[in-house]
Design a protein around this motif. Structure first.
Motif, short mmCIF file in Angstrom:
data_model
loop_
_atom_site.label_atom_id
_atom_site.label_comp_id
_atom_site.label_asym_id
_atom_site.label_seq_id
_atom_site.Cartn_x
_atom_site.Cartn_y
_atom_site.Cartn_z
N VAL A 145 0.84 -1.20 0.00
CA VAL A 145 0.00 0.00 0.00
C VAL A 145 0.87 1.25 0.00
O VAL A 145 0.69 2.17 -0.80
N CYS A 146 1.85 1.28 0.89
CA CYS A 146 2.73 2.45 1.02
C CYS A 146 3.61 2.62 -0.21
O CYS A 146 3.75 3.73 -0.75
N TYR A 147 4.20 1.53 -0.69
CA TYR A 147 5.04 1.62 -1.88
C TYR A 147 4.24 2.10 -3.09
O TYR A 147 4.73 2.90 -3.90
N SER A 148 3.02 1.61 -3.23
CA SER A 148 2.20 2.01 -4.37
C SER A 148 1.97 3.51 -4.37
O SER A 148 2.04 4.16 -5.43
N VAL A 188 10.28 1.82 4.63
CA VAL A 188 8.97 1.16 4.59
C VAL A 188 9.12 -0.30 4.98
O VAL A 188 8.26 -0.89 5.63
N GLN A 189 10.23 -0.88 4.56
CA GLN A 189 10.53 -2.27 4.92
C GLN A 189 10.48 -2.49 6.42
O GLN A 189 9.81 -3.41 6.92
N GLN A 190 11.16 -1.64 7.18
CA GLN A 190 11.20 -1.79 8.64
C GLN A 190 9.84 -1.50 9.27
O GLN A 190 9.45 -2.14 10.24
N TRP A 191 9.11 -0.56 8.72
CA TRP A 191 7.77 -0.27 9.25
C TRP A 191 6.86 -1.48 9.09
O TRP A 191 6.12 -1.84 10.02
N SER A 192 6.93 -2.12 7.94
CA SER A 192 6.07 -3.29 7.71
C SER A 192 6.52 -4.48 8.55
O SER A 192 5.69 -5.27 9.02
N VAL A 214 3.00 2.07 12.30
CA VAL A 214 1.66 2.21 11.75
C VAL A 214 1.37 3.67 11.41
O VAL A 214 0.82 3.99 10.35
N ILE A 215 1.76 4.57 12.30
CA ILE A 215 1.53 6.01 12.06
C ILE A 215 2.29 6.46 10.82
O ILE A 215 1.75 7.17 9.96
N LEU A 216 3.55 6.05 10.70
CA LEU A 216 4.36 6.46 9.55
C LEU A 216 3.81 5.89 8.24
O LEU A 216 3.78 6.58 7.22
N LEU A 217 3.36 4.64 8.27
CA LEU A 217 2.78 4.04 7.08
C LEU A 217 1.54 4.83 6.62
O LEU A 217 1.37 5.11 5.42
N ILE A 218 0.69 5.19 7.56
CA ILE A 218 -0.53 5.93 7.23
C ILE A 218 -0.20 7.32 6.73
O ILE A 218 -0.73 7.79 5.71
N VAL A 219 0.70 8.01 7.44
CA VAL A 219 1.03 9.39 7.08
C VAL A 219 1.70 9.46 5.71
O VAL A 219 1.34 10.29 4.87
N VAL A 220 2.67 8.58 5.46
CA VAL A 220 3.39 8.61 4.18
C VAL A 220 2.45 8.25 3.03
O VAL A 220 2.47 8.89 1.97
#
Length: 241
Positions: A145-148, A188-192, A214-220
């Motif tokens: 999701v984040c990479y896309s 993103v790798q470490q967040w996931s 989770v916060i960083l994934l959502i925000v980015v």
């Protein structure tokens, strides 16, 4: 949801992403992961350490971001490069709807070609011991999701999106994100992997905490999607001028 998702835009994007040449590239890495997993299982049997290394080192660190590059940049980049995006923008479709629809398509393709093979490889390698297959598959899906969103944004801001994306995926995520401590906080790798760590009761490890990840994934993801929409409006103005 209907105001943000346009079926015709989605159909055209799927057709562009799953054309013969790009589909072959998309199939290559998942097929390689599954083939390696089968060979490892046949040669060494069940080995949690090997499974952890292969799923973390190849699937999450390399395969997922590379597929994200192909799907994310391919959802919009070629249309901008050849100028056909102007015809799309001339249609009575809101710009955020175009971006959101293309993001949904990119996410769907990335998840299908990364999370599903990761789950299959995990079951092949150790039968989902310690929830490792599920944990890595969820991590792959979340990262997709984040990479896309990131690579879709790259496709709107530069004509060299694939090159920039490959540098990011291979240099930052696969190398610095895995080896350099300070870079891991922006990976993103470490967040996931923080999510996989929770699912696997810390069999999988991450340098990032779950809440922060989770916060960083959502925000980015949200910021990249918003800015891509902003750039799309700029393209509209340029085309009209």
């Amino acid at each position: 949801m209907s105001a943000l998702y346009h079926p015709t835009v989605a159909r055209l994007t799927y057709r562009a992403l799953l054309g013969r040449r790009r589909a072959m590239i998309l199939f290559l890495l998942p097929a390689l992961l599954v083939a390696i997993s089968l060979a490892v299982r046949l040669l060494t049997g069940v080995d949690d350490s090997t499974a952890n290394s292969l799923l973390g080192g190849f699937a999450i660190a390399t395969m997922v971001p590379l597929i994200g590059v192909i799907a994310g940049t391919g959802a919009i980049g070629p249309e901008i490069d050849d100028g056909s995006v102007i015809y799309l923008l001339a249609k009575p479709v809101k710009r955020p709807t175009i971006i959101f629809t293309k993001l949904v398509v990119a996410i769907g393709v990335t998840v299908a070609f990364s999370a599903v093979p990761t789950l299959l490889a995990g079951f092949i390698l150790n039968g989902n011991a310690h929830n490792m297959a599920v944990g890595y598959a969820v991590a792959a899906a979340v990262a997709s999701v984040c990479y896309s969103a990131i690579f879709l944004l790259l496709g709107t801001v530069t004509r060299h999106a694939v090159v920039v994306g490959l540098v990011y995926a291979l240099v930052w995520e696969a190398f610095f994100g895995s080896l350099v401590a300070g870079a891991r906080a922006l990976s993103v790798q470490q967040w996931s992997l923080a999510i996989a760590q929770k699912i696997t009761d810390e069999t999988v490890t991450s340098d990032m905490g779950l809440t922060a990840s989770v916060i960083l994934l959502i925000v980015v993801t949200a910021a990249a999607t918003w800015y891509a929409g902003h750039k799309m409006r700029s393209l509209t103005l340029a085309g009209e001028e």
